[in-house]
Design an enzyme around this catalytic site. Sequence first.
Site, short mmCIF file in Angstrom:
data_model
loop_
_atom_site.label_atom_id
_atom_site.label_comp_id
_atom_site.label_asym_id
_atom_site.label_seq_id
_atom_site.Cartn_x
_atom_site.Cartn_y
_atom_site.Cartn_z
N GLN A 57 13.38 3.68 0.07
CA GLN A 57 13.00 2.63 1.01
C GLN A 57 11.49 2.80 1.13
O GLN A 57 11.02 3.76 1.75
CB GLN A 57 13.73 2.84 2.33
CG GLN A 57 13.65 1.68 3.30
CD GLN A 57 12.24 1.24 3.67
OE1 GLN A 57 11.66 0.31 3.07
NE2 GLN A 57 11.64 1.89 4.65
N SER A 111 3.58 10.09 -2.32
CA SER A 111 2.77 8.95 -1.87
C SER A 111 1.55 9.40 -1.09
O SER A 111 1.59 10.42 -0.38
CB SER A 111 3.66 8.09 -0.97
OG SER A 111 2.86 7.25 -0.17
N GLU A 166 0.74 8.12 1.49
CA GLU A 166 1.14 8.05 2.91
C GLU A 166 1.41 9.45 3.47
O GLU A 166 1.46 9.63 4.68
CB GLU A 166 2.38 7.18 3.07
CG GLU A 166 2.12 5.70 3.06
CD GLU A 166 1.33 5.23 4.27
OE1 GLU A 166 1.80 5.44 5.40
OE2 GLU A 166 0.24 4.65 4.09
N TYR A 226 8.55 6.92 6.98
CA TYR A 226 8.43 6.86 5.51
C TYR A 226 7.58 8.03 5.01
O TYR A 226 7.97 8.75 4.08
CB TYR A 226 7.79 5.53 5.09
CG TYR A 226 7.39 5.52 3.63
CD1 TYR A 226 8.32 5.23 2.64
CD2 TYR A 226 6.08 5.82 3.23
CE1 TYR A 226 7.97 5.25 1.29
CE2 TYR A 226 5.73 5.84 1.89
CZ TYR A 226 6.67 5.55 0.93
OH TYR A 226 6.32 5.58 -0.40
N ALA A 267 1.89 3.62 14.58
CA ALA A 267 0.85 4.60 14.22
C ALA A 267 0.32 4.17 12.87
O ALA A 267 1.07 4.13 11.89
CB ALA A 267 1.44 6.01 14.15
O1 G4F Z 1 0.77 -3.09 1.82
P1 G4F Z 1 1.20 -2.15 2.85
O2 G4F Z 1 2.46 -2.47 3.56
O3 G4F Z 1 1.23 -0.72 2.15
P2 G4F Z 1 1.17 0.77 2.70
O4 G4F Z 1 1.67 0.86 4.08
O5 G4F Z 1 -0.21 1.29 2.45
O6 G4F Z 1 2.20 1.52 1.74
C1 G4F Z 1 2.29 1.27 0.35
O7 G4F Z 1 1.52 2.20 -0.39
C2 G4F Z 1 1.96 3.57 -0.26
C3 G4F Z 1 1.02 4.45 -1.07
O8 G4F Z 1 1.18 4.27 -2.42
C4 G4F Z 1 3.40 3.69 -0.70
F1 G4F Z 1 3.80 4.97 -0.57
C5 G4F Z 1 4.26 2.77 0.12
O9 G4F Z 1 5.59 2.82 -0.35
C6 G4F Z 1 3.75 1.34 -0.04
O10 G4F Z 1 3.88 0.98 -1.38
O11 G4F Z 1 0.05 -2.00 3.97
C7 G4F Z 1 -1.28 -1.71 3.64
C8 G4F Z 1 -2.15 -1.84 4.89
C9 G4F Z 1 -1.60 -1.10 6.12
O12 G4F Z 1 -2.63 -0.42 6.76
C10 G4F Z 1 -1.10 -2.22 7.02
O13 G4F Z 1 -1.16 -1.94 8.40
O14 G4F Z 1 -2.23 -3.20 5.25
C11 G4F Z 1 -2.09 -3.32 6.66
N1 G4F Z 1 -1.61 -4.65 7.01
C12 G4F Z 1 -2.29 -5.55 7.78
N2 G4F Z 1 -1.56 -6.67 7.93
C13 G4F Z 1 -0.43 -5.20 6.65
C14 G4F Z 1 -0.40 -6.47 7.23
N3 G4F Z 1 0.57 -4.72 5.88
C15 G4F Z 1 1.64 -5.54 5.67
N4 G4F Z 1 2.65 -5.10 4.88
N5 G4F Z 1 1.72 -6.80 6.25
C16 G4F Z 1 0.72 -7.31 7.03
O15 G4F Z 1 0.82 -8.41 7.53
#
Ligand code: G4F
Length: 344
Positions: free
Chosen positions: A86, A128, A130, A152, A283
């Site tokens: 997940q 990751s 993360e 996660y 967070a």
């Molecule tokens: O695209 P994200 O959801 O990716 P995140 O959380 O960095 O995690 C991804 O990369 C990790 C490292 O390789 C993986 F382990 C994990 O499985 C996944 O593939 O979010 C990126 C950033 C975050 O800071 C989030 O808060 O974008 C910010 N964000 C701002 N607005 C948003 C949004 N993220 C999402 N998903 N949706 C928004 O509307």
Amino acid sequence: MNKKALITGITGQDGSYLAEHLLSLGYEVHGLVRRVALEDPERRFTRINHVLDRIQLHAASLESYPSIFNVLSHYKFDECYHLAAQSFVAESFSDGFSTMNTNINGTHYMLAALRELGPDCRFYFAGSSEMFGKARETPQTETTPFHPRSPYGISKVAGFELTRNYREAYGMFCVNGILFNHEGPRRGFEFVTRKISSTVARIKHGAASELRLGNLDARRDWGHAEDYVRAMHLMLQLDEPDDFVIATGESHTVREFCELAFAEVGLDYRDYVVFDAHFYRPAEVESLVGNSTKGRRVLNWEPSYTFEELVKVMVQNDLDCFAREKSQPADSLAFHGSGQYRER
Ligand code: G4F
């Protein structure tokens, strides 16, 4: 004899690129998929449709040790890439228990079954960035302490430690890839990069009028998934197992991604992006950037896409997707609440 590889998560972005890469190297490629996926190939196999006749799929669930044991008892794999998880961080806040269960137990089941049935099989765990979470140093390397900020991230730290422990306790060839964000045209629509590129395409075609986002100042080290699966394979070819950070070494804000993505279609993101607190995380991981010097030296790995090229291919792909969507039957792509389309 061709090497035999098993990929968990083969229907996902990374699994599909890795399957292609291993096939191109002459591997016999097998994938673990949930039974529901086998029963619904049109919806679930969109990323692997083009290689379906060249891979073998087996039904198993990461939540069921017997189902994993059953598959592993029938084949002798040389390499196992454990990518299934997940993987959406925001979802892990909504249902931390499921995330922990799938990600931690699933990894433990894989390792325990391999130890029993194929201890010589080389094992890759999808760690990751993360895991660094509230990072204690910048940039992050293989020795940076972990400080995960989500269920996660915590589950990935547990998977990382399980993998290291099987290496140290049982002498198995187990490696951890600590991959920073990796994206591309096959990225799921819930992740921010694909959310942006797909919404830009819809806005350009008059099918959406705004893009609602959370933290625009979050910084990530974004590469292309096609480059990152090459590193996974290289890690399993070493003489000794070890752990590696894989990253571009550049970080950019969500805002910069928006700026470039909208500019790609001649628009100004400030006219369309709306802040929505709903997308803020309890967070947040504010800033991540990796130092992959060790991986570049030992694996001889380099990323081939720049950040600008990544944004461009994602937006161009979504413009094409949108054009195809308009010429396809209505039920081949589905819309969800926020006005973005998802692959069925
Ligand atoms: O695209 P994200 O959801 O990716 P995140 O959380 O960095 O995690 C991804 O990369 C990790 C490292 O390789 C993986 F382990 C994990 O499985 C996944 O593939 O979010 C990126 C950033 C975050 O800071 C989030 O808060 O974008 C910010 N964000 C701002 N607005 C948003 C949004 N993220 C999402 N998903 N949706 C928004 O509307």
